[in-house]
Design an enzyme around this catalytic site. Sequence first.
Site, PDB file in Angstrom:
ATOM      1  N   HIS A 105      33.739  43.681  37.152  1.00 51.56           N
ATOM      2  CA  HIS A 105      34.242  43.740  38.530  1.00 51.56           C
ATOM      3  C   HIS A 105      34.983  42.576  38.792  1.00 51.56           C
ATOM      4  CE1 HIS A 105      34.628  45.358  42.929  1.00 51.56           C
ATOM      5  NE2 HIS A 105      34.385  44.164  42.950  1.00 51.56           N
ATOM      6  N   GLU A 106      34.134  41.405  38.924  1.00 47.23           N
ATOM      7  CA  GLU A 106      34.654  40.386  39.351  1.00 47.23           C
ATOM      8  C   GLU A 106      35.727  39.494  38.462  1.00 47.23           C
ATOM      9  OE1 GLU A 106      33.799  39.099  42.058  1.00 47.23           O
ATOM     10  OE2 GLU A 106      31.960  40.616  42.041  1.00 47.23           O
ATOM     11  N   HIS A 109      38.940  41.219  39.950  1.00 45.80           N
ATOM     12  CA  HIS A 109      39.441  40.269  41.093  1.00 45.80           C
ATOM     13  C   HIS A 109      40.315  39.240  40.434  1.00 45.80           C
ATOM     14  CE1 HIS A 109      37.600  42.309  44.167  1.00 45.80           C
ATOM     15  NE2 HIS A 109      36.415  42.094  43.997  1.00 45.80           N
ATOM     16  N   HIS A 113      44.488  38.634  41.155  1.00 47.18           N
ATOM     17  CA  HIS A 113      45.034  37.485  41.470  1.00 47.18           C
ATOM     18  C   HIS A 113      45.997  36.971  40.487  1.00 47.18           C
ATOM     19  CE1 HIS A 113      45.004  32.798  41.830  1.00 47.18           C
ATOM     20  NE2 HIS A 113      44.863  33.190  43.308  1.00 47.18           N
TER      21      HIS A 113
END
Length: 236
Positions: A105-106, A109, A113
């Site tokens: 999940h991270e 991100h 980006h």
Amino acid sequence: MYYYGGYGMYNGSYLLVIIGAVLCLIASARVKSTYKKYEKIRSASGMTGAQAAELILRRNGVLGVTVQHVPGQLTDHYDPARGVVNLSDATYNSTSVAAIGVAAHECGHVMQHENGYVPLKIRTALVPVANIGSNFGIWIVMLGVILGLNSTLAMVGVYLFSFGVLFQLVTLPVEFDASRRALVMLQDYGILGQTEVQGSRRVLSAAAMTYVASAAASILQLLRLLMIVNGGRRRR
């Protein structure tokens, strides 16, 4: 003149705050119980959360982003300013389906980006004013009401708090999209099997509900502030 003591402190608007708090407590309890369940299920690949994150970054050709360990439970987050995926005690060295899902999940991100995902850009732009609104909006409203009111001052507080609410709302698509990306990558890269991906999906869905609950609580708080200001006006 506003009579804060007779209106703001004892009116039914506090029910909105209580409802918001209950929603957040329920969501928090659910994510903890769901994580606890799936942290007991080890992935067939035997990869740790850190290894899964590094593989995802490598497969996507992401340069300049590192994976680091941070203390705490579920304190995982991506820091775009430093280019670091921070994984918590429960994630970094764990080989569980839950940990790998959170790590992916991270990385979702990170990909947002890298790809210039618009909602993430909007959320980032909102951070400064959202912080001000969340920290000071309520107090500005209360100050305006207590002073007897300068209605303009109270509404400034409401508007400032609204930016915090907007931030919470924009956060929702950002978090849901990061989870969607994570689950696709976990399966496409063979990090988790199909059944294991379903376990990660449940963990990430439970985590997403905490953001939904926070957004709902913020909206209810905003409604409460509007009730206080409008109620004060009627009493002038």
